[in-house]
Design an enzyme around this catalytic site. Structure first.
Site, PDB file in Angstrom:
ATOM      1  N   ARG A  59       0.842  -1.208   0.000  1.00  0.00           N
ATOM      2  CA  ARG A  59       0.000   0.000   0.000  1.00  0.00           C
ATOM      3  C   ARG A  59       0.876   1.258   0.000  1.00  0.00           C
ATOM      4  O   ARG A  59       0.567   2.255  -0.629  1.00  0.00           O
ATOM      5  CB  ARG A  59      -0.898   0.002   1.242  1.00  0.00           C
ATOM      6  CG  ARG A  59      -1.994  -1.050   1.185  1.00  0.00           C
ATOM      7  CD  ARG A  59      -3.046  -0.822   2.256  1.00  0.00           C
ATOM      8  NE  ARG A  59      -2.759  -1.514   3.488  1.00  0.00           N
ATOM      9  CZ  ARG A  59      -3.392  -2.613   3.901  1.00  0.00           C
ATOM     10  NH1 ARG A  59      -4.355  -3.154   3.182  1.00  0.00           N
ATOM     11  NH2 ARG A  59      -3.085  -3.183   5.041  1.00  0.00           N
TER      12      ARG A  59
ATOM     13  N   SER B  10     -17.827  -6.438  -3.863  1.00  0.00           N
ATOM     14  CA  SER B  10     -19.176  -6.989  -4.002  1.00  0.00           C
ATOM     15  C   SER B  10     -19.924  -6.978  -2.671  1.00  0.00           C
ATOM     16  O   SER B  10     -21.136  -7.125  -2.633  1.00  0.00           O
ATOM     17  CB  SER B  10     -19.112  -8.413  -4.559  1.00  0.00           C
ATOM     18  OG  SER B  10     -18.272  -9.186  -3.750  1.00  0.00           O
TER      19      SER B  10
ATOM     20  N   ASP C 290      -6.880  -6.981  -6.170  1.00  0.00           N
ATOM     21  CA  ASP C 290      -6.470  -7.802  -5.013  1.00  0.00           C
ATOM     22  C   ASP C 290      -7.617  -8.732  -4.628  1.00  0.00           C
ATOM     23  O   ASP C 290      -8.232  -8.579  -3.572  1.00  0.00           O
ATOM     24  CB  ASP C 290      -6.085  -6.877  -3.845  1.00  0.00           C
ATOM     25  CG  ASP C 290      -5.525  -7.652  -2.662  1.00  0.00           C
ATOM     26  OD1 ASP C 290      -5.060  -8.794  -2.864  1.00  0.00           O
ATOM     27  OD2 ASP C 290      -5.568  -7.126  -1.536  1.00  0.00           O
TER      28      ASP C 290
ATOM     29  N   CYS D  86      -3.403 -14.130  -3.576  1.00  0.00           N
ATOM     30  CA  CYS D  86      -3.098 -14.605  -2.221  1.00  0.00           C
ATOM     31  C   CYS D  86      -3.409 -16.093  -2.104  1.00  0.00           C
ATOM     32  O   CYS D  86      -3.529 -16.625  -1.006  1.00  0.00           O
ATOM     33  CB  CYS D  86      -3.841 -13.792  -1.166  1.00  0.00           C
ATOM     34  SG  CYS D  86      -5.619 -13.859  -1.338  1.00  0.00           S
TER      35      CYS D  86
HETATM   36  N1  SAH Z   1      -7.448  -5.317  -0.979  1.00  0.00           N
HETATM   37  C1  SAH Z   1      -8.026  -5.572   0.312  1.00  0.00           C
HETATM   38  C2  SAH Z   1      -8.256  -7.025   0.601  1.00  0.00           C
HETATM   39  C3  SAH Z   1      -9.138  -7.735  -0.407  1.00  0.00           C
HETATM   40  S1  SAH Z   1      -9.932  -9.132   0.229  1.00  0.00           S
HETATM   41  C4  SAH Z   1      -7.175  -4.919   1.381  1.00  0.00           C
HETATM   42  O1  SAH Z   1      -6.086  -4.385   1.105  1.00  0.00           O
HETATM   43  O2  SAH Z   1      -7.579  -4.955   2.527  1.00  0.00           O
HETATM   44  C5  SAH Z   1     -10.978  -9.587  -1.069  1.00  0.00           C
HETATM   45  C6  SAH Z   1     -12.265  -8.789  -1.180  1.00  0.00           C
HETATM   46  O3  SAH Z   1     -12.866  -9.142  -2.420  1.00  0.00           O
HETATM   47  C7  SAH Z   1     -13.323  -9.063  -0.124  1.00  0.00           C
HETATM   48  O4  SAH Z   1     -13.636  -7.866   0.542  1.00  0.00           O
HETATM   49  C8  SAH Z   1     -14.548  -9.582  -0.892  1.00  0.00           C
HETATM   50  O5  SAH Z   1     -15.790  -9.055  -0.419  1.00  0.00           O
HETATM   51  C9  SAH Z   1     -14.286  -9.057  -2.293  1.00  0.00           C
HETATM   52  N2  SAH Z   1     -14.871  -9.825  -3.410  1.00  0.00           N
HETATM   53  C10 SAH Z   1     -14.979 -11.154  -3.566  1.00  0.00           C
HETATM   54  N3  SAH Z   1     -15.478 -11.475  -4.783  1.00  0.00           N
HETATM   55  C11 SAH Z   1     -15.717 -10.291  -5.413  1.00  0.00           C
HETATM   56  C12 SAH Z   1     -16.213  -9.945  -6.712  1.00  0.00           C
HETATM   57  N4  SAH Z   1     -16.566 -10.880  -7.586  1.00  0.00           N
HETATM   58  N5  SAH Z   1     -16.288  -8.649  -7.032  1.00  0.00           N
HETATM   59  C13 SAH Z   1     -15.908  -7.683  -6.150  1.00  0.00           C
HETATM   60  N6  SAH Z   1     -15.426  -7.954  -4.922  1.00  0.00           N
HETATM   61  C14 SAH Z   1     -15.324  -9.244  -4.554  1.00  0.00           C
END
Ligand code: SAH
Length: 394
Positions: free
Chosen positions: A213, A252, A298, A338
């Site tokens: 970040r 989402s 991510d 991840c």
């Molecule tokens: N980048 C974040 C961590 C991401 S965790 C950070 O730095 O803290 C992954 C996230 O993806 C979760 O919040 C989950 O709700 C979301 N997610 C899962 N499938 C998704 C989709 N199809 N579209 C958008 N978001 C999604």
């Protein structure tokens, strides 16, 4: 006296290489009354001592705590947790004048404590047991945490409702084991974050992206940023501080969007150039009319197991192709996986395929990984899970 588990002849090689797991298929003999989470002694076919660990029914039958004979008593926990604390101290993460107070104190096998994760948020440690053995010893660990941190940790919150395999046997799944704390705002690199221990994913925050970040912040100036899968909005807040002219956050989950808005407001009240959307990432990319020149991808682990690998790689290619084809010339993409089952090489190949499909010239600027407070035990390569690439797209 610990109960003994004997291994089959020829099934001890991985232990001699200090791998911390023993699979159930390696066991030749064990008494039937060994309980879930019980400490056991492991011996080879000749009866020679190999290790001490926590037993659990399932594919990973024993998680090893020690490869030498020793007593697993309060002193053992003090030593192991103390060692972990001293490493974070050496990394500059525990200092009172550090730019933040969020770090991972125990990273399972990376800290020679398989089944245990502890993240620190200011004066509160959030503990997660991934094995029943660690669940049973949670109160000892909580006491030791208060001792080894020199007064720094005052509260210990336990949060294992999603990580323990036997929910019906859990007497306590979450709640404070020591102290309590209403204020759940912690600081990372000078930015404030509201941490939702109770309902949040993992221990409430993705501590592992701290350094990535920070790098994003350095590249954000003057850019229009799209933060996909934003969860708590970590990357969005850094992009705003870095001087992005516009930041869109997408997730989402409506709950994640609420958290993102809370965190943006904590740091940049009423930032007019931030907007968050509760929407599927793929759909958002399809219809958005905004042009972006910095995109963060991510996503959650696409492959939780090896069996899902093929589809996961296709998923990474599809997602990255969608971003590469839409980004402005000269744009930058931070792309992550991840999934522990996906190797660095496989992930890179998925991105290569995406770039080839789009017919755009792509360069790798940085190769990213998990930070030092998520150490990788060299004998447990499975502990390497976070990988990322910073791409520039011509
Ligand atoms: N980048 C974040 C961590 C991401 S965790 C950070 O730095 O803290 C992954 C996230 O993806 C979760 O919040 C989950 O709700 C979301 N997610 C899962 N499938 C998704 C989709 N199809 N579209 C958008 N978001 C999604």
């Amino acid at each position: 006296m610990l109960k003994t588990i004997q291994l089959l002849k020829g099934k001890t090689d991985s232990i001699k290489r200090f791998h911390p797991w023993i699979f159930s298929g390696a066991i030749s003999r064990m008494s039937t009354d060994i309980k879930e989470g019980e400490l056991v002694q492991v011996v080879d076919a000749e009866g020679k001592f190999l290790a001490i660990g926590h037993f659990q029914h399932g594919s990973i039958a024993i998680r090893i705590l020690s490869f030498t004979p020793c007593e697993i008593n309060d002193e053992f926990w003090r030593q192991r947790l103390g060692e972990a604390w001293r490493l974070r101290e050496a990394l500059g993460l525990t200092a009172q004048d550090a730019p933040g107070n969020i770090f991972r104190l125990i990273h399972g096998e990376g800290d020679r404590l398989p089944g245990l994760v502890i993240d620190v948020y200011g004066e509160t440690a959030v503990m997660q047991a991934h094995s029943y053995g660690m669940h049973l010893v949670r109160n000892t660990i909580a006491d030791v945490l208060l001792q080894i941190s020199g007064g720094r940790i005052k509260n210990v919150y336990y949060k294992s409702e999603t990580t323990l395999p036997h929910p019906e046997e859990q007497l306590q799944k979450y709640g404070f084991l020591r102290g309590s704390c209403e204020d759940n705002i912690a600081v990372e690199n000078g930015l404030k974050f509201h941490i939702d221990w109770l309902r949040g994913q993992k221990t409430g925050f993705f501590v592992d992206q701290r350094e990535n970040r920070r790098l994003l912040e350095q590249l954000a100036k003057g850019r229009r940023v799209l933060n996909m899968f934003c969860y708590t909005g970590g990357f969005s807040v850094y992009a705003l501080r870095g001087g992005a002219t516009l930041v869109h956050s997408v997730d989402s989950s409506a709950k994640a969007i609420d958290l993102t808005n809370i965190n943006v407001n904590l740091n940049f009240p009423d930032a007019p150039h931030h907007e968050a959307f509760a929407e599927d990432a793929f759909r958002f990319l399809e219809h958005t009319k905004t042009s972006y020149d910095l995109v963060i991808l991510d996503p959650p682990a696409f492959a939780k197991h090896k069996s899902a690998l093929h589809n996961a790689l296709k998923g990474y290619t599809r997602l990255n192709a969608a971003a590469i084809s839409r980004i402005e010339p000269g744009g930058i993409i931070f792309t992550f996986s991840c999934s522990q089952a996906v190797s660095k090489e496989q992930f890179r190949l998925a991105i290569f395929t995406a770039a080839a499909q789009c017919g755009r010239h792509v360069r790798i600027l940085y190769q990213l990984h998990q930070p030092a407070d998520h150490p990788i035990n060299i004998f447990h390569p499975e502990g390497e899970y976070l990988k990322g690439l910073v791409l520039q797209v011509e």
